[in-house]
Design an enzyme around this catalytic site. Sequence first.
Site, PDB file in Angstrom:
ATOM      1  N   ASN A  12      -7.622 -51.071  -8.171  1.00 28.71           N
ATOM      2  CA  ASN A  12      -6.416 -51.195  -8.791  1.00 28.71           C
ATOM      3  C   ASN A  12      -5.628 -52.294  -8.030  1.00 28.71           C
ATOM      4  O   ASN A  12      -5.100 -52.249  -6.736  1.00 28.71           O
ATOM      5  CB  ASN A  12      -5.482 -49.891  -8.411  1.00 28.71           C
ATOM      6  CG  ASN A  12      -3.884 -49.927  -8.779  1.00 28.71           C
ATOM      7  OD1 ASN A  12      -3.616 -50.939  -9.307  1.00 28.71           O
ATOM      8  ND2 ASN A  12      -3.072 -49.030  -8.067  1.00 28.71           N
ATOM      9  N   LYS A  14      -2.952 -53.995  -8.681  1.00 26.83           N
ATOM     10  CA  LYS A  14      -1.371 -53.746  -8.756  1.00 26.83           C
ATOM     11  C   LYS A  14      -0.724 -55.100  -9.190  1.00 26.83           C
ATOM     12  O   LYS A  14      -1.370 -55.580 -10.085  1.00 26.83           O
ATOM     13  CB  LYS A  14      -1.029 -53.307  -7.213  1.00 26.83           C
ATOM     14  CG  LYS A  14      -1.491 -52.044  -6.819  1.00 26.83           C
ATOM     15  CD  LYS A  14      -0.927 -51.671  -5.531  1.00 26.83           C
ATOM     16  CE  LYS A  14      -1.638 -50.243  -4.914  1.00 26.83           C
ATOM     17  NZ  LYS A  14      -0.986 -49.873  -3.614  1.00 26.83           N
ATOM     18  N   HIS A  99       0.598 -43.490 -11.455  1.00 27.33           N
ATOM     19  CA  HIS A  99       0.525 -43.874  -9.906  1.00 27.33           C
ATOM     20  C   HIS A  99       1.837 -43.681  -9.215  1.00 27.33           C
ATOM     21  O   HIS A  99       2.989 -43.888  -9.928  1.00 27.33           O
ATOM     22  CB  HIS A  99       0.219 -45.502 -10.016  1.00 27.33           C
ATOM     23  CG  HIS A  99      -0.360 -45.693  -8.592  1.00 27.33           C
ATOM     24  ND1 HIS A  99       0.673 -46.107  -7.596  1.00 27.33           N
ATOM     25  CD2 HIS A  99      -1.479 -45.994  -8.127  1.00 27.33           C
ATOM     26  CE1 HIS A  99       0.099 -46.582  -6.463  1.00 27.33           C
ATOM     27  NE2 HIS A  99      -1.197 -46.436  -6.848  1.00 27.33           N
ATOM     28  N   GLU A 101       3.517 -45.309  -7.399  1.00 25.97           N
ATOM     29  CA  GLU A 101       4.256 -46.534  -7.358  1.00 25.97           C
ATOM     30  C   GLU A 101       5.131 -46.317  -8.769  1.00 25.97           C
ATOM     31  O   GLU A 101       6.482 -47.130  -8.729  1.00 25.97           O
ATOM     32  CB  GLU A 101       3.785 -47.877  -7.014  1.00 25.97           C
ATOM     33  CG  GLU A 101       3.433 -47.842  -5.573  1.00 25.97           C
ATOM     34  CD  GLU A 101       1.955 -48.674  -5.128  1.00 25.97           C
ATOM     35  OE1 GLU A 101       1.461 -49.402  -6.213  1.00 25.97           O
ATOM     36  OE2 GLU A 101       1.510 -48.530  -4.091  1.00 25.97           O
ATOM     37  N   GLU A 169      -3.817 -39.033  -4.433  1.00 26.48           N
ATOM     38  CA  GLU A 169      -3.778 -40.206  -3.512  1.00 26.48           C
ATOM     39  C   GLU A 169      -2.293 -39.806  -2.654  1.00 26.48           C
ATOM     40  O   GLU A 169      -1.252 -39.669  -3.114  1.00 26.48           O
ATOM     41  CB  GLU A 169      -3.336 -41.508  -4.411  1.00 26.48           C
ATOM     42  CG  GLU A 169      -4.209 -41.997  -5.072  1.00 26.48           C
ATOM     43  CD  GLU A 169      -4.052 -43.411  -5.461  1.00 26.48           C
ATOM     44  OE1 GLU A 169      -4.970 -44.167  -5.180  1.00 26.48           O
ATOM     45  OE2 GLU A 169      -3.065 -43.783  -6.185  1.00 26.48           O
ATOM     46  N   GLY A 175      -1.613 -47.776   1.328  1.00 23.76           N
ATOM     47  CA  GLY A 175      -1.473 -49.249   1.920  1.00 23.76           C
ATOM     48  C   GLY A 175      -1.018 -49.018   3.434  1.00 23.76           C
ATOM     49  O   GLY A 175      -0.308 -49.970   3.905  1.00 23.76           O
ATOM     50  N   SER A 214      -5.972 -46.228   1.329  1.00 19.18           N
ATOM     51  CA  SER A 214      -6.465 -46.965   2.596  1.00 19.18           C
ATOM     52  C   SER A 214      -8.086 -46.546   2.654  1.00 19.18           C
ATOM     53  O   SER A 214      -8.509 -46.619   3.692  1.00 19.18           O
ATOM     54  CB  SER A 214      -5.821 -46.349   3.814  1.00 19.18           C
ATOM     55  OG  SER A 214      -4.495 -46.699   3.955  1.00 19.18           O
ATOM     56  N   GLY A 235      -6.919 -49.707  -3.595  1.00 16.68           N
ATOM     57  CA  GLY A 235      -5.705 -50.663  -3.927  1.00 16.68           C
ATOM     58  C   GLY A 235      -6.200 -52.040  -3.091  1.00 16.68           C
ATOM     59  O   GLY A 235      -6.914 -52.858  -3.734  1.00 16.68           O
TER      60      GLY A 235
HETATM   61  C1  PEP Z   1      -3.322 -47.155  -4.486  1.00 14.32           C
HETATM   62  O1  PEP Z   1      -2.367 -47.696  -4.574  1.00 14.32           O
HETATM   63  O2  PEP Z   1      -4.031 -46.549  -5.578  1.00 14.32           O
HETATM   64  C2  PEP Z   1      -4.198 -47.347  -3.104  1.00 14.32           C
HETATM   65  C3  PEP Z   1      -5.165 -46.277  -3.026  1.00 14.32           C
HETATM   66  O3  PEP Z   1      -3.846 -48.281  -2.188  1.00 14.32           O
HETATM   67  P1  PEP Z   1      -4.873 -48.741  -0.749  1.00 14.32           P
HETATM   68  O4  PEP Z   1      -6.118 -48.568  -1.244  1.00 14.32           O
HETATM   69  O5  PEP Z   1      -4.102 -49.951  -0.733  1.00 14.32           O
HETATM   70  O6  PEP Z   1      -4.075 -47.485   0.150  1.00 14.32           O
END
Ligand code: PEP
Length: 251
Positions: A12, A14, A99, A101, A169, A175, A214, A235
């Site tokens: 992703n 973003k 998501h 966000e 998630e 993140g 992460s 992400g």
């Molecule tokens: C995401 O936002 O879908 C995500 C998993 O981000 P990250 O891997 O950066 O934690």
Amino acid sequence: MTPGIKPLVAGNWKMNGLNSSIGELETMRDQFRPELSAKIDMLVCLPFTMLGKAGDFVARSPMRIGAQDCHRELKGAHTGDISVEMIADCGATAVIVGHSERRTDHGESDEQVREKAQTVLHWGQMAIICIGETDEQRKLGSTLDVLKKQMSGSIPDSAENGEIVVAYEPIWAIGTGLTPTAKDVEEAHRFMRAELVERFGEDGNTIRLLYGGSVKPGNAKELMGINNVDGALIGGASLKAEDFLGICAAY
Ligand code: PEP
């Protein structure tokens, strides 16, 4: 892992990436060799602005591209929005919906997420439906209640012509470099699997459950080895081909 389910490693990007970043995608595509594509499915969900160019790029490759949101309608007076039909027109075959966000930045409710997922599935695409608890909810011990509510509110009753994928998630893990313990991921995924089986019967055992938050090359093997974890939604570490392919190498 779940016996009989082919894992999905999904990126992703973003709000990152310009058409000049296509080189990273080229490396991913070129390294997604038959030995690897026999084991896993690979998908990168890009900003809308990259989909057209990327679609041409992966056209003759098993690598898939997707979007990160869509409108619930297929066309009409919705200034600034993008429909699933437009996404498919670029060669994309998947859409992330709900998501955290988007739920936070745009106040998307479970109902709105379900409507979007319904449209994606009706159009024959993969809908990656995201769920997950906040840090506060986790500390209150209400993670499984939150997942139950989000699953029943956000997942449509039928996959129609498409594929339902559910991504767990934990918001506090996105993140931040933090991840739940393997035991906590196992418990959440076991719970989600049971919810899916209760709702969809045997078909619930065929729905891919991704973990996101992460995921990095260094922790992918442990996380992807957990029961009922059928891949990852990634992400930050999906922006660089080296990291993304390092995660794929966990399989
Ligand atoms: C995401 O936002 O879908 C995500 C998993 O981000 P990250 O891997 O950066 O934690």
